[in-house]
Design an enzyme around this catalytic site. Sequence first.
Site, PDB file in Angstrom:
ATOM      1  N   TYR A  41      36.052  28.348  77.174  1.00  0.00           N
ATOM      2  CA  TYR A  41      37.340  29.079  77.136  1.00  0.00           C
ATOM      3  C   TYR A  41      36.919  30.661  76.649  1.00  0.00           C
ATOM      4  O   TYR A  41      37.248  31.644  77.098  1.00  0.00           O
ATOM      5  CB  TYR A  41      38.392  28.765  76.570  1.00  0.00           C
ATOM      6  CG  TYR A  41      39.622  29.463  76.593  1.00  0.00           C
ATOM      7  CD1 TYR A  41      40.606  29.550  77.771  1.00  0.00           C
ATOM      8  CD2 TYR A  41      40.189  30.139  75.565  1.00  0.00           C
ATOM      9  CE1 TYR A  41      41.526  30.240  77.808  1.00  0.00           C
ATOM     10  CE2 TYR A  41      41.176  30.876  75.586  1.00  0.00           C
ATOM     11  CZ  TYR A  41      41.963  31.115  76.706  1.00  0.00           C
ATOM     12  OH  TYR A  41      43.147  31.913  76.853  1.00  0.00           O
ATOM     13  N   SER A  98      42.189  37.292  76.246  1.00  0.00           N
ATOM     14  CA  SER A  98      42.671  36.300  75.122  1.00  0.00           C
ATOM     15  C   SER A  98      42.071  36.973  73.704  1.00  0.00           C
ATOM     16  O   SER A  98      41.015  37.637  73.702  1.00  0.00           O
ATOM     17  CB  SER A  98      42.161  35.003  75.340  1.00  0.00           C
ATOM     18  OG  SER A  98      42.359  33.989  74.172  1.00  0.00           O
TER      19      SER A  98
END
Length: 254
Positions: A151, A138
């Site tokens: 995350y 990501s």
Amino acid sequence: MFKLKDKIVIITGGGSGIGRAMSLLFAESGADVRIFDYNTDNASSVVDMIMKKGGTAQAYNCDVSDQDQVVSLLKSFERVDVLINNAGISNIGRADNTSVSDFDQVYQVNVKGAYNLLYACLPIMMKQEGASIINMASIAAHVGLADRFAYSMSKGAIAAMTLSVARDYIDYNIRCNSISPARVHTPFVDGFISKNYPGQEEKMFKDLSDSQPIKRMARPEEIAALALYLASDEASFITGSDYPIDGGFITLNN
């Protein structure tokens, strides 16, 4: 170009969102798609779509965080040509307000889940003439995102794991790369906005879209197309690399 005829491709979380787009595109390219998903209904629905179009696919109920279950499923596989570690969850919070249970859940799915598939697939791949692994990282592994502590931790781990695997298995002709998307418009995003910002859905969707310099979110099909290239023989010289697909987020927001 970019054909995967008869190659066995495992896609975790392949029943929805980005994983669904990958499953459909890879099947269209001739792959034998194996969907590992916690949601059996979603996975079976995608398999039905693939079969109706003449493709080949199977669905497996799988909790990627459970190593015993993952290893048991892989015992029936004689080969794995492509592994896509796509299954993942998100979480909102900073370091001082992320609970232990939330932190552990993100770790178990995003980090341990990828490790479990690597652990089970690599011994099979090492007996072959080669294989490709794609880990979904990501932009959170590259830049600081507000309120995404757990995350970001998990995606930073994915980036480091990708490099380690690429180095350790290069002599087995096993390639390992990662993809780092910015925000992608999936049902997960819609549900996430609805759950966390009730009554502000339209505004939040616009704000999230506008945070990309390109002024929109990515489409799942765009991520799937990049994954198809990295999985194909045309990308045989690429390993140990991360590919941001972010509408200019990392470089143009600075």
